[in-house]
Scaffold this motif. Structure first.
Motif, PDB file in Angstrom:
ATOM      1  N   THR A 150       0.832  -1.211   0.000  1.00 29.79           N
ATOM      2  CA  THR A 150       0.000   0.000   0.000  1.00 29.79           C
ATOM      3  C   THR A 150       0.863   1.256   0.000  1.00 29.79           C
ATOM      4  O   THR A 150       1.802   1.359   0.796  1.00 29.79           O
ATOM      5  CB  THR A 150      -0.907   0.025   1.240  1.00 29.79           C
ATOM      6  N   PRO A 151       0.579   2.220  -0.884  1.00 26.43           N
ATOM      7  CA  PRO A 151       1.366   3.460  -0.898  1.00 26.43           C
ATOM      8  C   PRO A 151       1.092   4.314   0.337  1.00 26.43           C
ATOM      9  O   PRO A 151      -0.004   4.279   0.905  1.00 26.43           O
ATOM     10  CB  PRO A 151       0.896   4.167  -2.175  1.00 26.43           C
ATOM     11  N   LEU A 152       2.100   5.073   0.753  1.00 28.51           N
ATOM     12  CA  LEU A 152       1.975   5.964   1.909  1.00 28.51           C
ATOM     13  C   LEU A 152       1.343   7.276   1.470  1.00 28.51           C
ATOM     14  O   LEU A 152       1.919   8.020   0.684  1.00 28.51           O
ATOM     15  CB  LEU A 152       3.358   6.222   2.519  1.00 28.51           C
ATOM     16  N   THR A 153       0.153   7.561   1.987  1.00 25.58           N
ATOM     17  CA  THR A 153      -0.496   8.836   1.690  1.00 25.58           C
ATOM     18  C   THR A 153      -0.101   9.858   2.747  1.00 25.58           C
ATOM     19  O   THR A 153       0.283   9.499   3.866  1.00 25.58           O
ATOM     20  CB  THR A 153      -2.027   8.700   1.681  1.00 25.58           C
ATOM     21  N   TYR A 154      -0.241  11.125   2.396  1.00 22.76           N
ATOM     22  CA  TYR A 154       0.081  12.166   3.371  1.00 22.76           C
ATOM     23  C   TYR A 154      -0.876  12.110   4.556  1.00 22.76           C
ATOM     24  O   TYR A 154      -0.481  12.340   5.698  1.00 22.76           O
ATOM     25  CB  TYR A 154       0.051  13.548   2.723  1.00 22.76           C
ATOM     26  N   GLU A 155      -2.136  11.771   4.295  1.00 24.63           N
ATOM     27  CA  GLU A 155      -3.111  11.689   5.389  1.00 24.63           C
ATOM     28  C   GLU A 155      -2.697  10.629   6.406  1.00 24.63           C
ATOM     29  O   GLU A 155      -2.774  10.842   7.613  1.00 24.63           O
ATOM     30  CB  GLU A 155      -4.498  11.372   4.839  1.00 24.63           C
ATOM     31  N   TYR A 156      -2.236   9.473   5.912  1.00 27.60           N
ATOM     32  CA  TYR A 156      -1.793   8.404   6.809  1.00 27.60           C
ATOM     33  C   TYR A 156      -0.564   8.854   7.594  1.00 27.60           C
ATOM     34  O   TYR A 156      -0.461   8.633   8.801  1.00 27.60           O
ATOM     35  CB  TYR A 156      -1.468   7.159   5.984  1.00 27.60           C
ATOM     36  N   TYR A 157       0.372   9.489   6.900  1.00 27.34           N
ATOM     37  CA  TYR A 157       1.592  10.000   7.546  1.00 27.34           C
ATOM     38  C   TYR A 157       1.244  11.010   8.631  1.00 27.34           C
ATOM     39  O   TYR A 157       1.823  11.001   9.722  1.00 27.34           O
ATOM     40  CB  TYR A 157       2.470  10.649   6.481  1.00 27.34           C
ATOM     41  N   HIS A 158       0.271  11.857   8.356  1.00 23.93           N
ATOM     42  CA  HIS A 158      -0.110  12.917   9.288  1.00 23.93           C
ATOM     43  C   HIS A 158      -0.926  12.374  10.463  1.00 23.93           C
ATOM     44  O   HIS A 158      -0.617  12.652  11.629  1.00 23.93           O
ATOM     45  CB  HIS A 158      -0.916  13.975   8.540  1.00 23.93           C
ATOM     46  N   LYS A 159      -1.947  11.553  10.173  1.00 22.62           N
ATOM     47  CA  LYS A 159      -2.880  11.141  11.219  1.00 22.62           C
ATOM     48  C   LYS A 159      -2.440   9.887  11.972  1.00 22.62           C
ATOM     49  O   LYS A 159      -2.679   9.770  13.177  1.00 22.62           O
ATOM     50  CB  LYS A 159      -4.268  10.912  10.605  1.00 22.62           C
ATOM     51  N   ILE A 160      -1.824   8.943  11.276  1.00 21.76           N
ATOM     52  CA  ILE A 160      -1.451   7.680  11.918  1.00 21.76           C
ATOM     53  C   ILE A 160      -0.018   7.730  12.439  1.00 21.76           C
ATOM     54  O   ILE A 160       0.255   7.360  13.581  1.00 21.76           O
ATOM     55  CB  ILE A 160      -1.609   6.497  10.940  1.00 21.76           C
TER      56      ILE A 160
END
Length: 241
Positions: A150-160
């Motif tokens: 799964t690619p790393l999204t900015y939302e995942y980087y920011h929230k998770i």
């Protein structure tokens, strides 16, 4: 049209989808790479992409001179320390490629394969000056899929993962402003602590599992030898949020 005196809602910008990528280039025999989140496809025939790079960054200088760049698309499992190396440290001061797996592409620029799910290589066909940044438009000359992760999204980087962008990122102003505006509204059982060097926020509820800190660990209980998982700053560089 905004009414007179109306304030722009920067939260709208958070609805734009971003990924997280390592952009690399070379200048003579020197390599450099950096994290970027503003990468997008421009056309299909010929296949072209665009990337926004801050003019202060070493990578900008290399792309401008060589007219070449590569894009490594990061996976969701990318460690924060890896992101910290390419996102919060300057290639003029350190060699970012030590202990990192990469290969040399058709452009002779480095391609980061570690933590990457795919990569693109491009030659610059146009530059667009947008003030603090330059948008480099490149024609893709090679591309490869490395894994189906799964690619790393900015939302995942920011929230998770709890990550933030450096001051030279296109989204920096929006994030800092919103954080200051909202932090008084956020109430937690345990205090968050922010790294004064890179802006990373230690959230006790999430902990730092990648570095052995279990979820639910208060900042005060973290071992003194622990360092910021993004930029490597010591524990004393953190302040209560």
């Amino acid at each position: 049209m905004f009414g007179e005196g109306a304030e722009m809602n920067h939260n709208a910008l958070q609805k734009i989808s971003y990924g997280l990528y390592v952009i690399c280039s070379k200048e003579n025999n020197r390599f450099n790479g950096q994290i970027a989140n503003a990468v997008f496809q421009v056309t299909a025939e010929p296949p072209t992409i665009a990337v926004s790079i801050n003019k202060e960054n070493c990578t900008h200088e290399y792309i401008e001179k060589s007219k070449k760049f590569t894009v490594s698309i990061l996976s969701e499992e990318t460690p924060m320390s890896f992101i910290g190396t390419f996102g919060f440290k300057c290639g003029r001061n350190i060699d970012k490629f030590i202990d990192v797996t990469y290969k040399i592409g058709k452009t002779k620029a480095p391609i980061i394969t570690q933590n990457s799910i795919a990569y693109l290589e491009a030659t610059v066909i146009k530059n667009i000056d947008v003030g603090t940044h330059t948008i480099f438009i490149g024609e893709i000359i090679d591309a490869e899929v490395l894994t189906d992760a799964t690619p790393l999204t900015y939302e995942y980087y920011h929230k998770i993962k709890g990550g933030y962008s450096p001051k030279t990122a296109p989204t920096y102003y929006k994030e800092i402003k919103d954080e200051k505006k909202n932090k008084e509204e956020v109430k937690k059982k345990m205090d968050n602590y922010v790294c004064t060097v890179c802006g990373y926020i230690y959230d006790p509820e999430k902990g730092d599992p990648d570095n052995g800190i279990k979820p639910g660990t208060p900042f005060e209980k973290i071992p003194e030898e622990w360092v910021c998982p993004v930029c490597g700053a010591e524990k004393e560089a953190f302040e209560k949020q």
